[in-house]
Write a protein that holds these residues in place. Sequence first.
Motif, PDB file in Angstrom:
ATOM      1  N   GLY A  31       0.763  -1.233   0.000  1.00  7.96           N
ATOM      2  CA  GLY A  31       0.000   0.000   0.000  1.00  7.96           C
ATOM      3  C   GLY A  31       0.797   1.287   0.000  1.00  7.96           C
ATOM      4  O   GLY A  31       0.215   2.374   0.096  1.00  7.96           O
ATOM      5  N   MET A  32       2.122   1.223  -0.123  1.00  6.09           N
ATOM      6  CA  MET A  32       2.922   2.445  -0.166  1.00  6.09           C
ATOM      7  C   MET A  32       2.747   3.126  -1.515  1.00  6.09           C
ATOM      8  O   MET A  32       2.712   2.463  -2.559  1.00  6.09           O
ATOM      9  N   SER A  33       2.651   4.443  -1.474  1.00  9.90           N
ATOM     10  CA  SER A  33       2.530   5.201  -2.718  1.00  9.90           C
ATOM     11  C   SER A  33       3.871   5.227  -3.443  1.00  9.90           C
ATOM     12  O   SER A  33       4.912   4.871  -2.881  1.00  9.90           O
ATOM     13  N   ARG A  34       3.838   5.667  -4.699  1.00  7.69           N
ATOM     14  CA  ARG A  34       5.083   5.745  -5.473  1.00  7.69           C
ATOM     15  C   ARG A  34       6.069   6.706  -4.812  1.00  7.69           C
ATOM     16  O   ARG A  34       7.265   6.430  -4.731  1.00  7.69           O
ATOM     17  N   MET A  35       5.570   7.868  -4.340  1.00  9.72           N
ATOM     18  CA  MET A  35       6.446   8.836  -3.696  1.00  9.72           C
ATOM     19  C   MET A  35       7.017   8.289  -2.400  1.00  9.72           C
ATOM     20  O   MET A  35       8.207   8.456  -2.101  1.00  9.72           O
ATOM     21  N   SER A  36       6.183   7.626  -1.624  1.00 12.86           N
ATOM     22  CA  SER A  36       6.643   7.043  -0.371  1.00 12.86           C
ATOM     23  C   SER A  36       7.682   5.953  -0.629  1.00 12.86           C
ATOM     24  O   SER A  36       8.685   5.853   0.091  1.00 12.86           O
TER      25      SER A  36
END
Length: 213
Positions: free
Chosen positions: A116-121
């Motif tokens: 569930g981590m975003s691309r930026m994260s």
Amino acid sequence: MWEYLVDRRGLIAFQAFQHVSLVVQCVLLATVIAIGLAVLAYRSPRLTGLANGLSAIGLTIPSFALLGILLAPFGFGITPAVLAVTFYAALPILRNAVVGLAGVDRSLVESARGIGMSRMSTLLRIELPLAWPVILAGIRVSTQMVMGIAAIAAYVLGPGLGSFIFSGLSRLGGANALNATLVGTIAIVLLALVLDVVLVLVGRLTTSRGIRV
């Protein structure tokens, strides 16, 4: 030589501070620019090739030639010196940043995205930390390289220890000409070694123990 150092110790210290300040600020600016470009490029083979080609071609441009070109729009002073030093500083960092980011294990990235981590994260918490040792190696190379280029920037009346070198070379055979050249050269070498030690310490403080091992 000793009398020359004592008589001009204040000026030498001030010029040394200006030299280090110019290099450090330009390297920091170059790092931000290079990492930003690498983030945009590393996922695309075409953009990666373009970034590597830019780095290779940029390093073949003589610094005197670039400074001469910058004189026309910007004149003498700090601006052409900052632009030239930043340009050369960005090239090794860009190359290493692209290599470092592209070398991150894609399974780790996919696992991060899977939870569930975003691309930026994922970029900030996984990819950049793993690529950081390679990027830092580029920063070290860049810093050593632009210490000399910052000296050449005295050609356009830029700040730093290069003024001692150019002053001495222009008066070879005259009083204190050799002393001025040696002081400028030796001081730049010593400052380059000090900055490299500082960057090694920065690497130890900013790189996780697991990556170092």
